[in-house]
Design a protein around this motif. Structure first.
Motif, short mmCIF file in Angstrom:
data_model
loop_
_atom_site.label_atom_id
_atom_site.label_comp_id
_atom_site.label_asym_id
_atom_site.label_seq_id
_atom_site.Cartn_x
_atom_site.Cartn_y
_atom_site.Cartn_z
N GLY A 2 -4.14 0.77 -5.83
CA GLY A 2 -4.50 0.80 -4.42
C GLY A 2 -5.16 -0.49 -3.96
N PRO A 9 0.81 -1.23 0.00
CA PRO A 9 0.00 0.00 0.00
C PRO A 9 0.84 1.27 0.00
CG PRO A 9 -0.84 -1.57 1.61
CD PRO A 9 0.47 -2.10 1.15
N VAL A 65 -4.49 12.32 1.34
CA VAL A 65 -3.75 11.11 1.73
C VAL A 65 -4.59 9.86 1.51
CG1 VAL A 65 -2.71 9.91 3.69
CG2 VAL A 65 -2.31 12.36 3.37
N ASN A 108 0.66 6.87 -6.72
CA ASN A 108 -0.43 7.82 -6.93
C ASN A 108 0.03 9.25 -6.70
OD1 ASN A 108 -2.31 5.83 -7.56
ND2 ASN A 108 -2.82 5.50 -5.41
N ALA A 109 0.97 9.43 -5.77
CA ALA A 109 1.45 10.77 -5.47
C ALA A 109 2.49 11.25 -6.47
CB ALA A 109 2.03 10.82 -4.05
N SER A 124 -6.91 9.46 -0.73
CA SER A 124 -6.97 9.18 -2.17
C SER A 124 -5.70 8.53 -2.67
CB SER A 124 -7.23 10.48 -2.94
OG SER A 124 -6.12 11.37 -2.80
N TYR A 125 -4.56 8.88 -2.06
CA TYR A 125 -3.31 8.22 -2.45
C TYR A 125 -3.29 6.77 -2.00
CZ TYR A 125 -1.31 12.78 -3.61
OH TYR A 125 -1.04 14.00 -4.17
N LEU A 126 -3.79 6.51 -0.80
CA LEU A 126 -3.75 5.15 -0.26
C LEU A 126 -4.88 4.28 -0.77
CD1 LEU A 126 -2.86 5.91 3.46
CD2 LEU A 126 -1.37 4.90 1.75
N GLU A 127 -5.92 4.86 -1.39
CA GLU A 127 -7.07 4.11 -1.86
C GLU A 127 -7.68 3.30 -0.70
OE1 GLU A 127 -8.33 4.47 -4.71
OE2 GLU A 127 -6.79 5.25 -6.02
N ALA A 170 0.60 4.21 -2.73
CA ALA A 170 0.44 5.62 -2.40
C ALA A 170 1.52 6.47 -3.06
CB ALA A 170 0.48 5.80 -0.88
#
Length: 356
Positions: free
Chosen positions: A256, A86, A234, A93-94, A236-239, A90
């Motif tokens: 994610g 995860p 945060v 995604n970032a 949204s980055y980690l889903e 993240a």
């Protein structure tokens, strides 16, 4: 009226076709290069992970420890690979998957290089376990999600070809590592494994960086980002709300979902190998370990059978709101098209009667 309806239908059909092509996405191209990169990187992750048992006997004799204590090395590496997935999702995604995979390949190689200089089990726990496991976790999930994003209809074929490296590498690496241990001892073999793991870095370099729209978070009256917006960013980055297969969550949120799936599996990966070593120390053989492992496999299979639509040959109905909206919009377009066809047929009949 007849000419206007025909023009309307001509404008409507290309629009629906364009929407279908837009939702279908890419299907190959540079994705086949990424399949090769995933083939190599996956073999250097899971092939090495499954072949570390070659060093098991060497560590037992050299450090004079029990099988349970030695088994924690591979167990920590597997758990770290799954636990940090995860985090890798993240970071992708970032930032972007290219940098994450290249960093993961460097950490995987660094862990083996440092492990070759270990003088106690704690050193192996930190190097082969934590550092190498962290590198593995930063490779698998981003590479899988990247390949999925480059295929639509041939996604199963692409993933199948990439995942064949797991079985092939596990079959080929065991005799190779045994030969390396016989020739260079376990320290020299770990040095060579570190050099092999560094080949993941060029595999990650093949990922093309994606352009991202730079959207600034909302700020409060004092000009600072609000706490709620930062937490939402945060999340949204980690889903955090995603835990399912790519068919349900969509390609954009696959990374994610895979990360959270690996996180759940990390618990079993951490405790499974030490439990097997403990059973071996207690019973004196591995029969009980194999029996327990087989029972968990049977239990997992029976759990999958109880899922809804498991024996269905068709796709399950969509459960996410976006898919429902898309299906409803497609049905509305079909209704409009059928109404226009009826209007055209009525107009054609009227024109024929008028000419008669």
């Amino acid at each position: 009226m007849n000419g206007h309806s025909v023009l309307t239908m001509a404008n409507l059909k290309p629009k629906s076709e364009n929407q279908h092509e837009k939702h279908e996405g890419p299907d190959g191209g540079w994705g086949w290069v990424l399949v090769i990169a995933m083939f190599v990187s996956t073999s250097l992750v899971f092939g090495l992970m499954r072949s570390l048992g070659i060093f098991f006997v060497e560590f037992v004799h050299y450090f004079e420890e029990s099988a349970q204590a030695i088994s924690w090395i591979s167990s920590i590496g597997l758990a770290a690979q799954q636990f940090f997935s995860p985090v890798a999702a993240a970071l992708c995604n970032a930032y972007n998957a290219r940098v994450v995979v290249m960093t993961g390949g460097f950490l995987a190689g660094l862990g083996f290089l440092l492990a070759s200089q270990a003088t106690c089990l704690v050193h192996l726990y930190l190097t082969m376990g934590v550092i190498t496991g962290l590198g593995w976790g930063m490779v698998f999930t981003p590479m899988t999600a990247t390949v999925m994003a480059h295929f639509t209809r041939r996604r199963t074929l692409a993933l199948g070809l990439a995942f064949t490296s797991i079985g092939l590498s596990s079959f080929a690496f065991n005799p190779l590592f045994q030969l390396l241990v016989d020739m260079y001892a376990w320290r020299g073999a770990l040095l060579i494994l570190g050099g092999l793991s560094l080949n993941i870095v060029p595999c990650g370099a093949l990922i093309r960086p994606q352009r991202r729209s730079k959207s600034q978070p909302k700020v409060n009256s004092e000009g600072r980002p609000s706490c709620a917006m930062m937490l939402q960013r945060v999340a949204s980055y980690l889903e955090l709300s995603v835990l399912s297969i790519p068919m349900i969550v969509g390609v954009k949120r696959t990374m994610g979902a895979l990360g959270l799936l690996q996180l759940i599996e990390s618990g079993a990966g951490l405790l499974g190998t030490p439990l097997s070593g403990l059973l071996r120390d207690v019973t004196g053989n591995y029969i009980a370990s194999f029996m327990v492992a087989g029972s968990f496999l049977i239990l997992g299979t029976l759990t999958l059978v109880t899922l809804p639509h498991f024996f269905s040959c068709t796709d399950p109905p969509p459960t996410n709101p976006s898919a429902l909206r898309e299906s409803s919009s497609n049905s509305k377009d079909q209704d409009v098209t059928s109404e226009l066809e009826q209007i055209n047929s009525l107009a054609a009949d009227t024109n024929l009667r008028g000419t008669e």
